[in-house]
Design an enzyme around this catalytic site. Structure first.
Site, mmCIF file in Angstrom:
data_model
loop_
_atom_site.group_PDB
_atom_site.id
_atom_site.type_symbol
_atom_site.label_atom_id
_atom_site.label_comp_id
_atom_site.label_asym_id
_atom_site.label_seq_id
_atom_site.Cartn_x
_atom_site.Cartn_y
_atom_site.Cartn_z
ATOM 1 N N THR A 1 -33.485 17.682 19.932
ATOM 2 C CA THR A 1 -32.880 16.450 20.409
ATOM 3 C C THR A 1 -33.662 15.229 19.946
ATOM 4 O OG1 THR A 1 -32.559 15.146 22.429
ATOM 5 C CG2 THR A 1 -34.139 16.927 22.569
ATOM 6 N N ASP A 2 -32.972 14.090 19.863
ATOM 7 C CA ASP A 2 -33.675 12.844 19.509
ATOM 8 C C ASP A 2 -34.669 12.424 20.592
ATOM 9 O OD1 ASP A 2 -31.845 12.057 21.457
ATOM 10 O OD2 ASP A 2 -31.003 10.390 20.307
ATOM 11 N N TYR B 1 -38.122 17.254 30.460
ATOM 12 C CA TYR B 1 -37.138 17.860 29.540
ATOM 13 C C TYR B 1 -37.548 17.639 28.091
ATOM 14 C CZ TYR B 1 -33.073 17.978 26.460
ATOM 15 O OH TYR B 1 -32.245 18.211 25.391
ATOM 16 N N LYS C 1 -38.774 20.238 25.050
ATOM 17 C CA LYS C 1 -38.085 20.379 23.758
ATOM 18 C C LYS C 1 -39.049 20.089 22.602
ATOM 19 C CE LYS C 1 -34.234 21.067 23.053
ATOM 20 N NZ LYS C 1 -33.499 22.364 22.863
HETATM 21 P P1 NAD Z 1 -25.903 22.992 28.403
HETATM 22 O O1 NAD Z 1 -26.819 22.746 29.550
HETATM 23 O O2 NAD Z 1 -24.474 22.593 28.510
HETATM 24 O O3 NAD Z 1 -25.922 24.544 28.029
HETATM 25 C C1 NAD Z 1 -27.072 25.299 27.998
HETATM 26 C C2 NAD Z 1 -26.669 26.779 27.947
HETATM 27 O O4 NAD Z 1 -27.878 27.563 27.860
HETATM 28 C C3 NAD Z 1 -25.921 27.258 29.183
HETATM 29 O O5 NAD Z 1 -24.828 28.048 28.804
HETATM 30 C C4 NAD Z 1 -26.964 28.098 29.924
HETATM 31 O O6 NAD Z 1 -26.394 29.142 30.695
HETATM 32 C C5 NAD Z 1 -27.795 28.642 28.774
HETATM 33 N N1 NAD Z 1 -29.158 29.024 29.178
HETATM 34 C C6 NAD Z 1 -30.023 28.294 29.925
HETATM 35 N N2 NAD Z 1 -31.171 28.975 30.098
HETATM 36 C C7 NAD Z 1 -31.037 30.144 29.413
HETATM 37 C C8 NAD Z 1 -31.894 31.261 29.196
HETATM 38 N N3 NAD Z 1 -33.125 31.309 29.719
HETATM 39 N N4 NAD Z 1 -31.440 32.289 28.450
HETATM 40 C C9 NAD Z 1 -30.176 32.255 27.915
HETATM 41 N N5 NAD Z 1 -29.336 31.247 28.107
HETATM 42 C C10 NAD Z 1 -29.755 30.181 28.839
HETATM 43 O O7 NAD Z 1 -26.601 22.283 27.167
HETATM 44 P P2 NAD Z 1 -25.960 21.538 25.913
HETATM 45 O O8 NAD Z 1 -25.718 20.131 26.266
HETATM 46 O O9 NAD Z 1 -24.869 22.375 25.366
HETATM 47 O O10 NAD Z 1 -27.206 21.571 24.912
HETATM 48 C C11 NAD Z 1 -27.385 22.647 23.999
HETATM 49 C C12 NAD Z 1 -28.647 22.388 23.190
HETATM 50 O O11 NAD Z 1 -28.521 21.164 22.486
HETATM 51 C C13 NAD Z 1 -29.897 22.250 24.049
HETATM 52 O O12 NAD Z 1 -30.951 22.886 23.389
HETATM 53 C C14 NAD Z 1 -30.129 20.742 24.116
HETATM 54 O O13 NAD Z 1 -31.504 20.451 24.271
HETATM 55 C C15 NAD Z 1 -29.607 20.294 22.774
HETATM 56 N N6 NAD Z 1 -29.094 18.929 22.694
HETATM 57 C C16 NAD Z 1 -28.160 18.475 23.582
HETATM 58 C C17 NAD Z 1 -27.638 17.185 23.456
HETATM 59 C C18 NAD Z 1 -26.588 16.662 24.399
HETATM 60 O O14 NAD Z 1 -26.237 15.487 24.323
HETATM 61 N N7 NAD Z 1 -26.026 17.463 25.285
HETATM 62 C C19 NAD Z 1 -28.085 16.370 22.423
HETATM 63 C C20 NAD Z 1 -29.047 16.862 21.524
HETATM 64 C C21 NAD Z 1 -29.525 18.139 21.674
HETATM 65 O O1 TDX Z 2 -25.268 9.053 36.742
HETATM 66 C C1 TDX Z 2 -25.793 8.609 35.696
HETATM 67 N N1 TDX Z 2 -25.997 7.279 35.560
HETATM 68 C C2 TDX Z 2 -26.594 6.718 34.472
HETATM 69 O O2 TDX Z 2 -26.760 5.496 34.407
HETATM 70 C C3 TDX Z 2 -26.217 9.482 34.626
HETATM 71 C C4 TDX Z 2 -26.026 10.964 34.718
HETATM 72 C C5 TDX Z 2 -26.805 8.895 33.528
HETATM 73 N N2 TDX Z 2 -27.010 7.563 33.453
HETATM 74 C C6 TDX Z 2 -27.657 7.005 32.252
HETATM 75 C C7 TDX Z 2 -28.991 7.604 31.890
HETATM 76 C C8 TDX Z 2 -29.020 7.493 30.377
HETATM 77 O O3 TDX Z 2 -29.492 6.205 30.010
HETATM 78 O O4 TDX Z 2 -26.806 7.305 31.140
HETATM 79 C C9 TDX Z 2 -27.564 7.631 29.968
HETATM 80 C C10 TDX Z 2 -27.197 9.033 29.503
HETATM 81 O O5 TDX Z 2 -27.663 9.939 30.486
HETATM 82 P P1 TDX Z 2 -27.475 11.530 30.324
HETATM 83 O O6 TDX Z 2 -26.032 11.820 30.130
HETATM 84 O O7 TDX Z 2 -28.191 12.175 31.458
HETATM 85 O O8 TDX Z 2 -28.172 11.798 28.934
HETATM 86 P P2 TDX Z 2 -29.672 11.557 28.409
HETATM 87 O O9 TDX Z 2 -30.633 11.430 29.507
HETATM 88 O O10 TDX Z 2 -29.587 10.424 27.415
HETATM 89 O O11 TDX Z 2 -29.920 12.950 27.633
HETATM 90 C C11 TDX Z 2 -28.864 13.528 26.836
HETATM 91 O O12 TDX Z 2 -29.033 13.296 25.468
HETATM 92 C C12 TDX Z 2 -30.000 14.013 24.782
HETATM 93 C C13 TDX Z 2 -28.710 15.029 27.093
HETATM 94 O O13 TDX Z 2 -28.610 15.268 28.473
HETATM 95 C C14 TDX Z 2 -29.828 15.814 26.504
HETATM 96 O O14 TDX Z 2 -29.594 17.208 26.648
HETATM 97 C C15 TDX Z 2 -29.943 15.495 25.044
HETATM 98 O O15 TDX Z 2 -31.072 16.112 24.521
#
Ligand code: NAD
Ligand code: TDX
Length: 336
Positions: free
Chosen positions: A125-126, A150, A154
């Site tokens: 992640t960034d 978190y 990562k």
């Molecule tokens: P998510 O929380 O939606 O999904 C995570 C999945 O991992 C779930 O299905 C969960 O059951 C599984 N999991 C958790 N612990 C586990 C374990 N110990 N063994 C096996 N499975 C397990 O997450 P996401 O948003 O889909 O993110 C996926 C990946 O991308 C993560 O590594 C996250 O850091 C990265 N990422 C997410 C974002 C974002 O905006 N969501 C951005 C950049 C990077």
């Molecule tokens: O209720 C809220 N109110 C609010 O103001 C929530 C849930 C978030 N926020 C703000 C916090 C952040 O500035 O919105 C922005 C985005 O929040 P999140 O959706 O929690 O994302 P962020 O903390 O930026 O992290 C996400 O991007 C990078 C993902 O959750 C990570 O998994 C990924 O690595």
């Protein structure tokens, strides 16, 4: 190609599985997922009977299990999506983040080393770069400065992956993407949480002054970038992924309200997230120039498509916003 996808029942992992199965129907996909609160097999209902798709419930920290999967399915590639992924939950309790994100990744790397996996893609992640002020963007060589439990977990995983490459020659590639949005995103994250609260006429909780900036990318563009990296990325390299789409949180929330025809009086400013990163912005020139990837979706159309998806899939999220979610929601937002 036989691919082990970890965390495939989560948001990005399930989108990735749909994408790959459609593009390469002959690839064999093994999805290892612990099914934590964030894992949901409904995301994969349409393909659960596909003969080239196999689901295994289990933990990436379970080395015996991971080894047996790699052996039995003759896995060539591992893509590690599995993680605890929500910053706010890492503030409430970091233990499970260290376990899954650090120990789990190291376990997978160890099996990859031992079993001579051909490629290991670590989905990062960034947030590992920390926070920006008004200027500049994250590049692949920006020093790591994670600010939340978190992002620290990562960043630790990234360092382990690079160390395995350096020391053992494990064929690791790391991707670092910005904030994703799209179908199947768990409604603890900003965009789905705001859509669902607005639909339920509940307050939309904005942390601090709402001026924190995130750089948004549609999940399908992220999936395409991951596949590009898998196919053409150079071993040992890091690739940033982003769509040059910076928005303040308040802008996002107002766009959602407008699209849903809801009143801005639903907006509620609440106590800030501790250690809240101010701004993220990705420089994705490396993947664009070296691998020829670029995002295909504009924010305006993809946000509308996402809102429509949540409108059309109420039963998906109605099942989620009870039970564990309600407890989490009451505790976190109750304290703000
Ligand atoms: P998510 O929380 O939606 O999904 C995570 C999945 O991992 C779930 O299905 C969960 O059951 C599984 N999991 C958790 N612990 C586990 C374990 N110990 N063994 C096996 N499975 C397990 O997450 P996401 O948003 O889909 O993110 C996926 C990946 O991308 C993560 O590594 C996250 O850091 C990265 N990422 C997410 C974002 C974002 O905006 N969501 C951005 C950049 C990077
Ligand atoms: O209720 C809220 N109110 C609010 O103001 C929530 C849930 C978030 N926020 C703000 C916090 C952040 O500035 O919105 C922005 C985005 O929040 P999140 O959706 O929690 O994302 P962020 O903390 O930026 O992290 C996400 O991007 C990078 C993902 O959750 C990570 O998994 C990924 O690595």
């Amino acid at each position: 190609m036989k691919i082990l996808i970890t965390g495939g029942a989560g948001f990005i992992g399930s989108n990735f599985i749909h994408y790959v199965i459609q593009k390469y129907p002959d690839y064999e996909i093994i999805n290892l997922d612990k099914l934590t609160y964030a894992g949901n097999l409904e995301n994969l209902k349409e393909i659960e009977n596909n003969p080239n798709y196999h689901f295994i419930k289990g933990d990436i920290c379970d080395r015996k299990l991971v080894t047996s999967i790699v052996e039995n399915f003759k896995i060539q590639v591992i893509i590690n999506f599995a993680a605890e992924s929500h910053v706010d939950r890492s503030i409430m309790g970091a233990d499970v983040f260290i376990q899954t994100n650090v120990v789990g990744t190291q376990t997978l790397l160890e099996v990859a080393r031992e079993k001579k996996i051909e490629k290991f893609v670590q989905i990062s992640t960034d947030e590992v770069y920390g926070s920006l002020d008004a200027n500049g963007k994250f590049k692949e060589d920006t020093p790591l400065h994670p600010n939340s439990p978190y992002s620290a977990s990562k960043a630790s995983a990234d360092l382990l992956a690079l160390a395995y490459h350096h020391t053992f020659g494990t064929p690791v590639i790391i991707t670092r993407c910005s904030n994703n949005y799209g179908p199947y995103q768990f409604p603890e994250k900003l965009i789905p949480l705001m859509i669902i609260n607005a639909l339920n006429n509940k307050p939309l909780p904005i942390y601090g002054d709402g001026r924190n900036i995130r750089d948004w990318i549609f999940v399908k563009d992220h999936c395409e970038a991951i596949l590009t990296v898998l196919e053409n990325g150079k071993i040992g390299e890091i690739y940033n992924i982003g769509a040059e789409n910076e928005k303040t949180n308040i802008e996002i929330v107002k766009l959602i309200l407008k699209e849903l025809n809801k009143d801005e009086s639903l907006i509620t400013f609440v106590k800030d997230r501790p250690g809240h990163d101010k701004r993220y912005a990705i420089d994705a020139n490396k993947i664009k120039t070296q691998l020829g990837w670029k995002p295909k979706h504009t924010f305006e159309t993809a946000l509308k498509a996402t809102i429509n998806w949540y409108l059309e899939n109420k039963s998906w999220w109605n099942k989620i916003i009870s039970g564990e979610y309600l407890k989490y929601y009451k505790k976190w937002y109750g304290e703000r």
